[in-house]
Design an enzyme around this catalytic site. Structure first.
Site, PDB file in Angstrom:
ATOM      1  N   HIS A 100       3.980  -2.076   3.225  1.00  0.00           N
ATOM      2  CA  HIS A 100       3.964  -0.705   2.706  1.00  0.00           C
ATOM      3  C   HIS A 100       5.296  -0.382   2.044  1.00  0.00           C
ATOM      4  O   HIS A 100       6.353  -0.564   2.652  1.00  0.00           O
ATOM      5  CB  HIS A 100       3.685   0.288   3.834  1.00  0.00           C
ATOM      6  CG  HIS A 100       2.345   0.100   4.475  1.00  0.00           C
ATOM      7  ND1 HIS A 100       2.095  -0.899   5.412  1.00  0.00           N
ATOM      8  CD2 HIS A 100       1.167   0.781   4.314  1.00  0.00           C
ATOM      9  CE1 HIS A 100       0.834  -0.822   5.796  1.00  0.00           C
ATOM     10  NE2 HIS A 100       0.250   0.183   5.148  1.00  0.00           N
ATOM     11  N   ASP A 123       0.818  -1.209   0.000  1.00  0.00           N
ATOM     12  CA  ASP A 123       0.000   0.000   0.000  1.00  0.00           C
ATOM     13  C   ASP A 123       0.856   1.266   0.000  1.00  0.00           C
ATOM     14  O   ASP A 123       2.032   1.238   0.377  1.00  0.00           O
ATOM     15  CB  ASP A 123      -0.893   0.034   1.246  1.00  0.00           C
ATOM     16  CG  ASP A 123      -2.059  -0.939   1.163  1.00  0.00           C
ATOM     17  OD1 ASP A 123      -2.108  -1.728   0.199  1.00  0.00           O
ATOM     18  OD2 ASP A 123      -2.908  -0.912   2.067  1.00  0.00           O
TER      19      ASP A 123
END
Length: 459
Positions: free
Chosen positions: A195, A51
């Protein structure tokens, strides 16, 4: 007084609206998986999702790492970042990764009107389409938070959540602790959230550096254990295939399997049977052997009342292998491979632990066709009598329940599916498997099945 009553009503209505617009949809989607995909069913596959990117520093390093292991990932990009780095989107697309939407700015859907959320999604989709030539099909709302209208307002998009996240956006977690957390989720079907950018609110800008270090070690270990990393589209396809196969069994067979798996969980609690680690296929407990002295092939013995490590194999794992295998020979090959990988991990698991110091050997009762001796086990006849008859009945019933064509299988090969004792002295076990092959600060585990139809029961 009137003003106070009006304010109270206003706050009450605000609470109701917020509950139905935000809290309840988020709770339902996260708890029950309603209209979202968050975990798959697979034999050896794990989905890596990332993400908040792309990031000009960390995303290229991540793509290099994925390429090194021939892994495919899913990137949920923030539109404002993607717009600045279309070359990274093109590289993701060209290297076979999936690109999804993570809003245009990293802002929760709870704080936006439905129309605003829709604009954020469409704007990001246009950025991805311009860079890659394809419109995205997957969406992950920031923080996984959906509102009431997201379920019907996203058109063709599939909402993707996750089965595990690790706090990798915080630099203070560190690579070692992050790796330890990730190893606990080294299981097929997992959808892992990481991430590749630390530029969002609440994240540390340097945190992805730790993620890359931990992920490299994680992928190295996972690959050595036979896992494969796939993008979310393939994970969904594998899951749909698994569900379709399951439904071919019929409702009564599925009910039997569910009941049997439930009983196995109770059985493990009642008899204090321990797993070897996260998502184990091997369970064990320390008991005192009861019976005539076992004379093993290496000259060792296990005598009455000797402490032994009694092995139990996870029937849920066995069922998964049976469902995913094309033939009995395929089942045998997969099980033997799992044994070969698991025994060194079991040795590493028990090495140096005081409670295992006096163990004389490993012991189990199995239905064996082939393969046990090659790992150092002695295969011995089970003495005739009541225990032999009860064992035969139990294992035969288990095979009928777990195997897709179990009744035919048992009837066809009933003469060969005879229970046998498998045993190995601790000296031989340490000699062959005692050198730990996994040097991590978590319990060693993963993948241990017996060869064709090796099923264990308590003695």
């Amino acid at each position: 007084m009137v003003w106070e009553a009006t304010m109270e009503n206003f706050l009450l209505w605000g609470f109701y609206i917020l509950t139905f617009y935000a809290f309840l949809p988020g709770l339902v989607s996260r708890t029950f998986g309603f209209r979202v995909f968050k975990k798959g069913r697979a034999a050896h596959e794990i989905a890596l999702t990332f993400d908040d990117g792309p990031d000009p520093e960390y995303t290229p390093q991540l793509l290099d790492l994925l390429k090194r292991y021939d892994a495919k990932g899913t990137f949920f990009v923030v539109g404002v970042h993607a717009e600045r780095h279309p070359e990274l989107l093109r590289r993701m697309h060209e290297e076979g990764h999936i690109i999804g939407i993570h809003n245009y700015v990293h802002k929760t859907n709870w704080l936006m009107r439905p129309g605003t959320v829709k604009k954020q999604i469409h704007r990001t989709a246009d950025v991805i389409k311009k860079a890659t030539g394809e419109r995205p099909a997957f969406y992950r709302p920031p923080w996984g938070i959906v509102n009431l209208f997201d379920f019907s307002n996203l058109g063709y998009l599939q909402i993707i959540l996750w089965s595990a996240l690790f706090g990798d956006w915080r630099k203070r977690v560190g690579a070692d602790r992050l790796l330890a957390r990730m190893m606990k989720k080294l299981r097929p079907g997992e959808v892992l959230l990481l991430h590749d950018c630390g530029a969002t609110l609440g994240a540390d800008r340097e945190a992805p550096a730790n993620m890359l270090v931990a992920l490299a070690s994680f992928m190295e270990e996972a690959t050595s254990r036979g896992f494969r990393f796939v993008h979310i589209e393939e994970m969904i396809e594998l899951t749909d295939k698994s569900k379709a196969t399951m439904h071919t069994l019929g409702w009564f067979k599925r009910l039997l399997i569910a009941c049997w798996m439930g009983w196995e969980r109770i059985f493990h609690v009642l008899f204090r049977i321990k797993p070897t680690g996260e998502d184990p296929v091997l369970h064990h407990r320390i008991i005192k052997y009861k019976g005539k002295t076992l004379h093993l092939s290496d000259g060792g013995t296990i005598a009455n009342k000797d402490p032994v490590l009694e092995l139990h194999f996870d029937n849920h794992k066995l069922f998964q292998i049976m469902m995913d295998s094309r033939s009995v020979m395929h089942i045998a090959i997969r099980l033997i491979r799992e044994v070969e990988k698991e025994l060194p991990r079991l040795a590493a698991r028990i090495a140096g632990r005081e409670e295992y110091a006096k163990i004389r050997g490993l012991y189990g009762i199995s239905m064996i066709n082939r393969g046990a001796e090659q790992f150092g086990f002695s295969v011995l006849e089970l003495p005739p009598g009541l225990f032999d008859k009860m064992t035969r009945l139990y294992l035969g019933t288990l095979m009928k329940v777990l195997h897709p064509s179990g009744r035919k299988r048992v009837q066809k090969r009933g003469d060969k599916l005879s229970p046998r004792i498998i045993a190995m002295s601790m000296d031989r076990f340490r000699e062959r498997f005692g050198a730990p092959q996994v040097n991590y600060p978590w319990p060693a585990s993963q993948s241990f099945e017996e060869q064709t139809e090796s099923l264990t029961i308590p003695h």
